[in-house]
Scaffold this active site. Structure first.
Site, PDB file in Angstrom:
ATOM      1  N   ASP A  40       0.842  -1.199   0.000  1.00  0.00           N
ATOM      2  CA  ASP A  40       0.000   0.000   0.000  1.00  0.00           C
ATOM      3  C   ASP A  40       0.877   1.249   0.000  1.00  0.00           C
ATOM      4  OD1 ASP A  40       0.825  -0.460   2.720  1.00  0.00           O
ATOM      5  OD2 ASP A  40      -0.781   0.840   3.435  1.00  0.00           O
TER       6      ASP A  40
ATOM      7  N   GLU B  19       0.079  -0.857   5.916  1.00  0.00           N
ATOM      8  CA  GLU B  19       1.150  -0.248   6.718  1.00  0.00           C
ATOM      9  C   GLU B  19       0.921   1.245   6.875  1.00  0.00           C
ATOM     10  OE1 GLU B  19       4.871   1.470   8.083  1.00  0.00           O
ATOM     11  OE2 GLU B  19       3.853   1.967   6.234  1.00  0.00           O
TER      12      GLU B  19
HETATM   13  N1  BES Z   1       8.713   3.326   5.390  1.00  0.00           N
HETATM   14  C1  BES Z   1       8.092   4.215   6.312  1.00  0.00           C
HETATM   15  C2  BES Z   1       8.852   4.373   7.603  1.00  0.00           C
HETATM   16  C3  BES Z   1      10.238   4.929   7.499  1.00  0.00           C
HETATM   17  C4  BES Z   1      10.579   5.875   6.564  1.00  0.00           C
HETATM   18  C5  BES Z   1      11.190   4.508   8.394  1.00  0.00           C
HETATM   19  C6  BES Z   1      11.868   6.368   6.499  1.00  0.00           C
HETATM   20  C7  BES Z   1      12.461   5.002   8.356  1.00  0.00           C
HETATM   21  C8  BES Z   1      12.813   5.941   7.389  1.00  0.00           C
HETATM   22  C9  BES Z   1       6.685   3.716   6.594  1.00  0.00           C
HETATM   23  O1  BES Z   1       6.002   3.361   5.415  1.00  0.00           O
HETATM   24  C10 BES Z   1       5.884   4.819   7.219  1.00  0.00           C
HETATM   25  O2  BES Z   1       5.650   5.793   6.568  1.00  0.00           O
HETATM   26  N2  BES Z   1       5.447   4.639   8.465  1.00  0.00           N
HETATM   27  C11 BES Z   1       4.591   5.569   9.101  1.00  0.00           C
HETATM   28  C12 BES Z   1       3.947   4.977  10.309  1.00  0.00           C
HETATM   29  C13 BES Z   1       2.643   4.291  10.047  1.00  0.00           C
HETATM   30  C14 BES Z   1       2.059   3.789  11.341  1.00  0.00           C
HETATM   31  C15 BES Z   1       1.650   5.153   9.314  1.00  0.00           C
HETATM   32  C16 BES Z   1       5.372   6.763   9.591  1.00  0.00           C
HETATM   33  O3  BES Z   1       6.562   6.639   9.935  1.00  0.00           O
HETATM   34  O4  BES Z   1       4.778   7.834   9.618  1.00  0.00           O
HETATM   35 MN    MN Z   2       7.156   2.178   4.221  1.00  0.00          MN
HETATM   36 MN    MN Z   3       5.299   5.285   4.476  1.00  0.00          MN
END
Ligand code: BES
Ligand code: MN
Ligand code: MN
Length: 456
Positions: free
Chosen positions: A88, A152
């Site tokens: 996603d 995610e």
């Molecule tokens: N891939 C990201 C997280 C990420 C980005 C980790 C860059 C380290 C470096 C992930 O898809 C993401 O965006 N996670 C969200 C959290 C989720 C609970 C919506 C975030 O970090 O905002």
């Molecule tokens: Mn991600």
């Molecule tokens: Mn992300």
């Protein structure tokens, strides 16, 4: 390594074409309008896993979007790697800021521009192609399981149940994830921690209807003004967060850890130029790398209320709202922080308004081990393919599943990301360098090789 490079070179165009097909699906999990597209993406991923040689491929239904599972068990006495990723993507808006349409992948300057190019389609698909490579060249040295989810970006709410119900199926020795960033191609790095998340929405209500701002203005509390004041009060003059108890469980880094962290190459001038700001901002007493990697934060993600249409309307709004995220570090706990926020926000609100705090999703912070066989395998793989030892760093983002895997399955994670912080994740014009895509496909088989070797 020669064999790997040859296979990638021989299949270069097809590897890119297939990723482009994947990127054309607008698999936006946050917006129900894309439901069919998200479901089609899951089927596409499943088919690609089958084509690559995976067995028992299944699109597993959940209460939300399905989880795609597939595996190749070569020998039950060999170690098993669980590859996690997500198909996603974030919403693409504001669309007008994209130079080319988000779901029509386009190459400019050797970079792939598309929503999901880096986060996470481009990154998890490297694992599918690396797997194909290992099958085709008969070099898969360990068992491999794939778990690619579709929620995610909206908090992985149905993943916990799936993991609990599939403990045997998911049983592995390590989780391998490419969904983070490295410093640069010249300075490869491995993230060794992720922040947790506590996400809330606040609503401030004043009068029971929007009012004429001339007739009532000055005599009734304006929820937008009150909300702005309440939010502003959440940081003090040193940019510390003012919620009582907020820092109670924060683990302070040792002087040696801080020194090591700040040794990573980082150019503050490039940083501010890239972002178009005059100077950085943040908690007093910490460097920018510490602020994003090791300190908790509180950010307003959106704020609204009253009239925001064309022209002017003289109105005193009845309501104003904001979405607020708090990034957490070890050993903070997202439920606890959400409660602290809620209590504090309700307490500081003046009597002239009512406030409502609605919790959204959360996730726990993690630090991944750097003394494990799997981490060593990742270091060796990167050193070999990049010609340089990776630098350990701390990531600012969150991947809630990492803590969940640890809690439910007792398995630790290796974060072997090939993106860059400047890849515009969640922003317009998200990109992924073609070179990083191929480099990832070349590095992943080396991880499996060294993980199998070192596990012996
Ligand atoms: N891939 C990201 C997280 C990420 C980005 C980790 C860059 C380290 C470096 C992930 O898809 C993401 O965006 N996670 C969200 C959290 C989720 C609970 C919506 C975030 O970090 O905002
Ligand atoms: Mn991600
Ligand atoms: Mn992300």
């Amino acid at each position: 390594m020669q064999e790997i490079k040859k296979y990638v070179a021989d299949n270069k165009q097809r590897f890119l074409d297939e990723l482009f097909d994947l990127l054309r699906f607008p698999s936006v999990s946050a917006d129900p309008a894309y439901k069919n597209e998200v479901l089609k993406t899951a089927d596409f991923v499943a088919q690609k896993l089958r084509d690559a040689g995976a067995d028992n491929v299944e699109v597993c239904p959940t209460a939300g979007y399905p989880i795609v599972y597939g595996e190749k068990i070569v020998d039950s006495s060999k170690p098993t790697v669980l590859v996690y990723g997500h198909y996603d993507v974030q919403p693409a808006d504001p669309l007008e800021l994209w130079h080319t349409p988000p779901f029509e992948p386009t190459i400019r300057d050797e970079k792939i521009y598309a929503r999901g190019a880096c986060d996470d389609k481009g990154q998890f698909y490297m694992h599918v192609k690396a797997f194909e490579l290992m099958i085709q060249t008969n070099t898969l040295p360990c068992n491999i399981k794939f778990m690619i989810e579709g929620e995610e970006e909206v908090g992985s709410n149905n993943l916990g149940i799936f993991v609990q119900q599939n403990k045997d199926r998911l049983k592995s020795d390590v989780v391998l994830i490419s969904d983070t960033a490295m410093i640069s191609m010249e300075n490869p790095s491995l993230e060794t921690g992720l922040r947790g998340l506590s996400y809330v929405e606040v609503e401030v209500t004043g009068p029971n209807r929007d009012l004429h701002s001339g007739v009532y203005g000055g005599a009734v509390a304006n929820p937008a003004t009150i909300l702005a004041k309440l939010i502003a009060s959440l940081h003090d003059e040193n940019n510390h967060i003012t919620i009582p108890g907020f820092y109670d469980d924060v683990v302070e880094l040792s002087a040696a850890e801080r020194e090591a962290l700040n040794k990573a190459p980082f150019d503050i001038e490039d940083y501010i130029t890239d972002l178009g700001v005059e100077e950085v901002w943040g908690e007093k007493g910490y460097t920018t790398l510490e602020r994003t990697g090791t300190r908790p934060t509180l950010e307003v993600n959106g704020i609204w209320g009253g009239y925001i249409g064309e022209g002017a309307k003289t109105v005193l709004p009845s309501k104003a709202s904001a979405k607020i995220s708090m990034r957490l570090v070890p050993n903070q706990n997202s439920d606890k922080i959400t409660k602290l926020f809620q209590n504090h926000f309700e307490k500081i609100a003046p009597k002239s308004v009512k406030v409502k705090v609605t919790p959204h999703h959360g996730g726990e912070p993690v630090v991944t081990p750097t003394d494990s066989v799997a981490f060593r395998a990742a270091q060796k793989a990167i050193a070999e393919s990049f010609g340089k030892e990776p630098i350990p760093t701390r990531g600012g983002g969150s991947i809630p599943i990492v803590a969940l895997f640890e809690k439910e399955l007792g398995i630790k994670t290796v974060l072997m990301g090939f993106g860059l912080d400047s890849d515009n994740l969640h922003s317009p014009n998200e990109k992924y360098d073609i070179a990083n895509y191929y480099k990832g496909i070349e590095t992943i088989p080396l991880f499996h090789k060294y993980f199998a070797e070192l596990s012996n």
